[in-house]
Enzyme design. Structure first.
Site, PDB file in Angstrom:
ATOM      1  N   HIS B  44      50.145  50.804  36.298  1.00  0.00           N
ATOM      2  CA  HIS B  44      51.197  50.578  35.734  1.00  0.00           C
ATOM      3  C   HIS B  44      51.776  49.208  36.092  1.00  0.00           C
ATOM      4  O   HIS B  44      52.428  48.799  35.485  1.00  0.00           O
ATOM      5  CB  HIS B  44      51.725  51.474  35.733  1.00  0.00           C
ATOM      6  CG  HIS B  44      52.543  51.511  34.451  1.00  0.00           C
ATOM      7  ND1 HIS B  44      52.843  51.829  33.232  1.00  0.00           N
ATOM      8  CD2 HIS B  44      53.857  51.600  34.570  1.00  0.00           C
ATOM      9  CE1 HIS B  44      53.356  51.689  32.460  1.00  0.00           C
ATOM     10  NE2 HIS B  44      54.928  51.583  33.991  1.00  0.00           N
ATOM     11  N   GLU B  66      44.371  51.021  31.646  1.00  0.00           N
ATOM     12  CA  GLU B  66      45.153  52.446  31.132  1.00  0.00           C
ATOM     13  C   GLU B  66      44.544  53.250  30.063  1.00  0.00           C
ATOM     14  O   GLU B  66      44.421  54.486  30.685  1.00  0.00           O
ATOM     15  CB  GLU B  66      46.232  52.376  31.455  1.00  0.00           C
ATOM     16  CG  GLU B  66      46.951  51.889  32.694  1.00  0.00           C
ATOM     17  CD  GLU B  66      48.761  51.532  32.514  1.00  0.00           C
ATOM     18  OE1 GLU B  66      49.198  52.138  32.913  1.00  0.00           O
ATOM     19  OE2 GLU B  66      48.704  50.893  31.229  1.00  0.00           O
ATOM     20  N   ASN B 409      24.162  42.394  55.298  1.00  0.00           N
ATOM     21  CA  ASN B 409      22.786  42.639  56.069  1.00  0.00           C
ATOM     22  C   ASN B 409      22.408  44.169  56.499  1.00  0.00           C
ATOM     23  O   ASN B 409      21.316  44.962  56.192  1.00  0.00           O
ATOM     24  CB  ASN B 409      23.024  42.263  57.683  1.00  0.00           C
ATOM     25  CG  ASN B 409      22.059  40.813  57.750  1.00  0.00           C
ATOM     26  OD1 ASN B 409      21.706  40.290  57.462  1.00  0.00           O
ATOM     27  ND2 ASN B 409      22.510  40.283  59.206  1.00  0.00           N
TER      28      ASN B 409
END
Lengths: 138, 671
Positions: B44, B66, B409
């Site tokens: 928001h 949203e 890795n």
């Protein structure tokens, strides 16, 4: 019983108590410091620690060219002298020896003079000269 | 607007990582209400900020995020995977657009696809019929709702200009001004403000306004503007709004509008009202400049303390002047003590200002690890600890890449595939743990995995093969010594090792970076059990700018604070009976060869001149080469074996040790 790291300098065996040894390493690059004492070979980088590298042969009265450090068995020994960390170059590391009080002796007068030898180890027909790391500080 | 842009960008990046991390949490635990609430809060704010800045595409995209999650907040049902996937896509989109904003490129609209069809249908039903000529974006809709909720008015103004109007842009601007004067805010316009400013429209444009003013007087006011032919006011009334409220969850959205704490930016911008976004662009007509400034956010406390230390210093300076006049030595000494105290205080505070929590780099990892494990078909539980550990900013800035490398890795080569893990009797989900903590003057960052580990035998065999160690010596090496081979350049790029352990690609870079920062790195591993990479870093660093010069093959670092200028005009160096001098703009400076000062053979051309200043004294130094300016980390060398002209040493990028030279010590005895 005490443990010592035994190493060779110009055919002679020396020892430093293990308590003062931080690490034994394969030599890595040494960067010279201009205008430093002749036996200071330079600086080396051990995992981010920048330490001075010393040739201790002259100090002990041993022959051998300064900076003759290229032998295949050459090692760097990181020593904590109690006052600072230094790296000494040795021709060869013989190993670690456990030594009892009985095998320790006072050095003969003529040997100790000018050579900073505190004690000698008599073991298996070998004579090993014990160096006090503080004496390496010149 | 321009001045807010960097803040907007920085805050937005923060919100994007926050959103990413919480979406990762949601993905792991679709019922995590706290993470969902956090997503809504952040989304928001991000949406509001974007809209305020006039980046409508961003606001719309964020709104989609949203909307996709809305239903789960209302129903408390676990969040659907597709909604999260959409969320990630929105965030990637927003992040890409932010980069475009930074690069001053035009924004692209968010590419919608099927996964948000649910939202689309909801949106369609809420579009006001009589406004069909004016498409309400997601953000506008919500502003309108919020405004109506608060008893404000909302309307779309359709403004027609007269045929043959001369300054369309100016007229449009005057309309916006009138809107503001009448107590309304212009939320958006069609075409957008930029096009209006560039006069890229025919004769008509529409503006969506909300506010408390009187629509009728607004209309009159606009009609009074020259060259305006007509204005249609289409008020959005309360009935339509109620209609909207019947839809599930909409009242919640409005609640959210009011309860969300505005971010720094949005609170700052709110004061200047939404209309700024449009009008300001019309006014200034400037493009965003491509200036990248770094902003740091610091606790206010430190700034205040620093301020008070500085005021002390100012006071003491005044006292010092007085004391010098009287020449009372006791008073001078006591002043000296007080000055030292104030300076130390200031120094301490400024150091504290440089400290930044590691979360600054850590926060982007959860998302990265999620994507990585998906791509590689592995199941990874990623745990982060100690993100609040603070460390010097300079270190933070350079830590990102090495950490990414280690984590990659760990997933790529450390953690085995689920079926392999089951065969090995392990949990099919592997664990990668990133941990940071303080100890003494150091910060430790540890990356631990419970994967396959490194076969030290293979590493050793490779080392013997490459002639790094002889076969006789090999068995004598410690585990640590063996693993240290992994840090040699190119060592494990060879396939034998990388198939087994995979580590080492770029491990040399990692090692160099860490050591350059004054730290160290170590690898521990047990075959079949896992691997641990431990980085030790200094808490703070003495960092200075230095000029690197070359003399007799050695690289020396001269602190930039003493360097006045460099030149290679050797002609200006003249021989005199007293030695060489440099004629520099009417000033005669003594010339010293650095090679000579250091008792190095002068067997090369030393024809680069570095002019230095030690206090009042200037001198010219001759060097073979000036390598360049660089920020270096000084490692103090408190050794009796190091000459006094050496202030310390620094590690250069390639691992070379460079001496940091104290020039006044260097010249001592030569004057």
């Amino acid at each position: 019983m005490e443990e010592y790291v035994v190493f060779t300098l110009s055919e002679r065996k020396y020892a430093i108590t293990l308590l003062n040894i931080v690490e034994i390493l394969l030599p890595s690059s040494v960067y010279p410091i201009p205008n430093s004492a002749p036996n200071v070979l330079g600086l080396t980088n051990i995992r981010g620690n920048i330490l001075p590298v010393l040739d201790i042969k002259p100090l002990l009265g041993e022959d051998g060219e300064n900076g003759e450090v290229n032998g295949e068995l050459t090692r760097h020994i990181w020593v904590n002298t109690g006052t600072e960390d230094i790296v000494v170059v040795v021709d060869k590391v013989n190993g670690i020896k456990r030594v009892s009080e009985d095998n320790l002796a006072e050095p003969p007068e003529d040997l100790a003079a000018g050579r900073r030898i505190r004690k000698v180890i008599l073991l298996d027909n070998d004579l090993i000269l014990v160096i006090d790391p503080l004496d390496l500080m010149g | 607007m321009n001045e807010y842009l960097p803040i907007f960008l920085q805050e937005s990046y923060d919100y994007i990582s926050l959103l990413n991390n919480n979406l990762v949490l949601l993905e792991q635990d679709p019922g995590n209400k706290q993470a969902l609430a956090e997503v809504f809060r952040a989304a928001h704010t991000l949406k509001g900020m974007s809209a305020t800045m006039g980046f409508q595409f961003l606001a719309d995209a964020t709104h989609q995020l949203e909307s996709a999650l809305q239903i789960y907040r209302d129903t408390h049902e676990p969040v659907d995977e597709r909604a999260i996937e959409l969320g990630f896509r929105v965030l990637d989109y927003v992040e890409n657009q932010m980069k475009r904003i930074e690069a001053n490129e035009p924004l692209e609209p968010f590419q919608e696809n099927t996964s948000e069809a649910k939202y689309e249908s909801q949106k369609d039903s809420s579009i006001y019929k009589d406004l069909s000529s004016f498409s309400l974006g997601a953000y506008e809709e919500e502003v309108v709702r919020a405004a109506l909720e608060q008893g404000q008015k909302a309307a779309v103004l359709k403004v027609n200009l007269e045929q043959g109007v001369l300054m369309k842009g100016v007229r449009a601007f005057m309309v916006f001004k009138a809107i503001e004067d009448c107590g309304f805010e212009a939320i958006s316009s069609e075409p957008d403000a930029e096009s209006l400013e560039k006069e890229e429209f025919e004769l008509q444009f529409s503006v969506l306004v909300v506010g408390n003013g009187d629509l009728e007087s607004l209309k009159t006011k606009i009609l009074r503007i020259a060259e305006v032919a007509s204005v249609d006011v289409l008020e959005i009334d309360i009935k339509e709004h109620q209609l909207l409220e019947n839809e599930p969850g909409l009242s919640k959205v409005i609640e959210n509008v009011q309860s969300t704490e505005p971010g720094i930016l949005s609170s700052g911008m709110e004061m200047s009202s939404g209309s700024v976004a449009n009008v300001d662009v019309v006014e200034s007509g400037q493009q965003y400049k491509k200036t990248t400034k770094n902003y740091i956010r610091v606790p206010e406390e430190h700034v205040n303390n620093l301020m008070s230390a500085i005021s002390e210093l100012v006071l003491e300076k005044a006292e010092l002047e007085l004391a010098i006049k009287t020449g009372n030595e006791d008073v001078l000494w006591s002043l000296y003590e007080r000055l030292s105290r104030s300076i130390n205080l200031a120094q301490g505070e400024i150091t504290a200002l440089r400290m930044t929590p590691l979360s600054f780099v850590f926060e982007r990892f959860p998302r990265m690890m999620r994507d990585l494990s998906r791509d590689l078909g592995k199941q990874v539980r990623f745990i982060m600890e100690g993100g609040d550990t603070e460390i010097d900013r300079t270190i933070i800035d350079r830590l990102g890449d090495p950490l990414v490398h280690i984590l990659r890795n760990a997933v790529d080569h450390g953690i085995e595939r689920p079926e392999e893990r089951i065969r090995a009797g392990k949990d099919p989900t592997g664990t990668v743990r990133l941990r940071a903590y303080h100890e003494g003057n150091n910060v430790y960052i540890v990356v631990e995995d419970d994967g396959a580990g490194i076969d030290s035998g293979k590493v050793l065999a490779k080392a013997v093969e490459r002639g790094l160690v002889t076969a006789d010596q090999a068995p004598l090496l410690s585990q640590e010594e063996v693993f240290s081979f992994l840090f040699l350049p190119g060592f494990s790029t060879s396939d034998t090792v990388s198939e087994v352990s995979g580590r080492g690609v770029g491990m040399d870079v990692l090692k160099n970076t860490v050591e350059e920062l004054g730290g160290s790195v170590q690898v521990r591993s047990v075959l079949g059990k896992g691997t641990t990479v431990i980085m030790r870093l200094p808490l703070t660093m003495a960092i200075i700018s230095a000029l690197l010069v070359k003399v007799h093959g050695l690289i020396l670092a001269l602190p930039l604070s003493v360097v006045e200028e460099i030149s290679n005009d050797v002609e200006a160096v003249k021989e005199t009976p007293q030695g060489k001098v440099l004629l520099l703009r009417g000033e005669l400076l003594p010339v010293y060869s650095v090679a000579n000062l250091l008792n190095l053979p002068e067997n090369e051309q030393n024809n680069h001149i570095v002019v230095i200043r030690n206090g009042q004294k200037k001198a010219a130094l001759l060097v073979a080469e000036t390598v360049g300016k660089q920020e270096i980390v000084i490692k103090p060398l408190k050794s009796r074996f190091v000459p006094r002209y050496v202030d310390g040493a620094t590690l250069l990028g390639d691992g070379t040790i460079s001496l940091v030279v104290n020039t006044s010590m260097l010249l001592e005895g030569h004057k």
